[in-house]
Scaffold this motif. Sequence first.
Motif, PDB file in Angstrom:
ATOM      1  N   ASP A  28       0.810  -1.215   0.000  1.00 47.87           N
ATOM      2  CA  ASP A  28       0.000   0.000   0.000  1.00 47.87           C
ATOM      3  C   ASP A  28       0.843   1.263   0.000  1.00 47.87           C
ATOM      4  N   PHE A  29       2.116   1.176   0.379  1.00 49.35           N
ATOM      5  CA  PHE A  29       2.933   2.382   0.449  1.00 49.35           C
ATOM      6  C   PHE A  29       3.101   3.038  -0.914  1.00 49.35           C
ATOM      7  N   THR A  30       2.991   2.279  -1.973  1.00 41.73           N
ATOM      8  CA  THR A  30       3.082   2.853  -3.317  1.00 41.73           C
ATOM      9  C   THR A  30       1.705   3.138  -3.904  1.00 41.73           C
ATOM     10  N   ASN A  31       0.661   3.022  -3.094  1.00 42.68           N
ATOM     11  CA  ASN A  31      -0.705   3.246  -3.582  1.00 42.68           C
ATOM     12  C   ASN A  31      -1.483   4.135  -2.623  1.00 42.68           C
ATOM     13  N   GLY A  32      -0.889   5.264  -2.258  1.00 41.10           N
ATOM     14  CA  GLY A  32      -1.617   6.255  -1.484  1.00 41.10           C
ATOM     15  C   GLY A  32      -1.310   6.307  -0.014  1.00 41.10           C
ATOM     16  N   VAL A  33      -0.328   5.547   0.482  1.00 46.00           N
ATOM     17  CA  VAL A  33      -0.014   5.562   1.904  1.00 46.00           C
ATOM     18  C   VAL A  33       1.414   6.047   2.137  1.00 46.00           C
ATOM     19  N   GLY A  34       2.063   6.607   1.137  1.00 50.32           N
ATOM     20  CA  GLY A  34       3.420   7.089   1.310  1.00 50.32           C
ATOM     21  C   GLY A  34       3.442   8.493   1.897  1.00 50.32           C
ATOM     22  N   TYR A  35       4.649   8.939   2.262  1.00 54.15           N
ATOM     23  CA  TYR A  35       4.802  10.289   2.792  1.00 54.15           C
ATOM     24  C   TYR A  35       4.406  11.301   1.729  1.00 54.15           C
ATOM     25  N   GLY A  36       3.810  12.409   2.166  1.00 50.86           N
ATOM     26  CA  GLY A  36       3.317  13.418   1.252  1.00 50.86           C
ATOM     27  C   GLY A  36       1.867  13.223   0.879  1.00 50.86           C
ATOM     28  N   ARG A  37       1.326  12.047   1.135  1.00 49.82           N
ATOM     29  CA  ARG A  37      -0.077  11.765   0.831  1.00 49.82           C
ATOM     30  C   ARG A  37      -0.918  11.595   2.083  1.00 49.82           C
ATOM     31  N   LEU A  38      -0.269  11.501   3.229  1.00 52.92           N
ATOM     32  CA  LEU A  38      -0.968  11.325   4.490  1.00 52.92           C
ATOM     33  C   LEU A  38      -0.785  12.551   5.362  1.00 52.92           C
TER      34      LEU A  38
END
Length: 352
Positions: free
Chosen positions: A47-57
């Motif tokens: 999920d980190f490459t699908n909307g849960v990485g830094y800058g998106r949370l």
Amino acid sequence: MRYRIEGTLGAIEVSLPTMDELVTEQPFALVDTWRQAARACVLGEHDFTNGVGYGRLSESQCLTVIKDAADVVRALVSLDRRYANIPGWHPLKDPGRLGRVAETCATWAGYWEPDYTVDLRGWRPEPTLIEGPGLPGITGVLQAQHNLLIHLGTFPTANNLRVVLDSQRIVSRETAHGLQPFDPTLAARWERRAETYGRLVHETRDLGGMVGNGGPAAGQGSIAAVRMEKLARDAITDPAQSRRLQRVSAGIDERICNVIERGVAQRLYFQRINVPGLNDHNGELVRVTRQKFVPITSPVQTDLLAIVRNDLRPTPIRRKAPKGATQSRLDFEAALHHRPPPRGASPDVPSI
């Protein structure tokens, strides 16, 4: 903590579980519990490459992810210590240091209020087109609107954008007329949406831009408008269908806002203006005023961006955390601090 985890993984002498082992249910409850934890960790990494990485949370969501990861590491260290004497067990490298750093991260991240709406983020199946012949009634309009939303993922040219805007004006106007006898409040909302799209059509009459495509989006928008015009006045009285139409139309509004904002920011859309000054007479009977295209952000700008930002963009939805998100973490925390009573002691007698 990441440094310690990478060092632990690098020192493992056995191979990590395969995908088949992660998805195959185990006959022993304890082993199956850890299988589910391992599967959750793999899905979390995906999920980190699908909307849960830094800058998106948000900051609270980032801290919630850090605490969840630290708690899983603490549980792994506890498992390693508990079963260290089992024959064939492969111990972790430096479990003491790994446990201390996980404890520190969990304590530090626990100082702030958690945001469990992060559980709603991550990978989701991509929506697909609804192929086949047109469906009857309001379902056919929903089919075209759904396909339009998907096709808007491709940046449209200025001409195709105008077609999409006009199609949404017609859909909103006809929906408002159909809902007026049954739900005047909801009909007023659709009337405002139709008025907003009418103003957008007027503001984009001099919009130019050849970059992109958007032909399929324009086609689906035209189909939705035609199907809505052919519906009877009482064809959208079903509350469930009305909610679906609102949901997909709100998605179209947001996508169109993003398209226009991108076109203006990256100078993919331009505004046509008349060039002031005298025109040279070239001998023709009719003198044509010279025109040119300028960026929309230039001093000669229209109300296009103001309408998009103030009237069209839907209000952000305040999401709620999934049911059970808080309780599941409390149960996990209690399991980490659980100490079994000594043998022979009464279960009602507290033990240290």
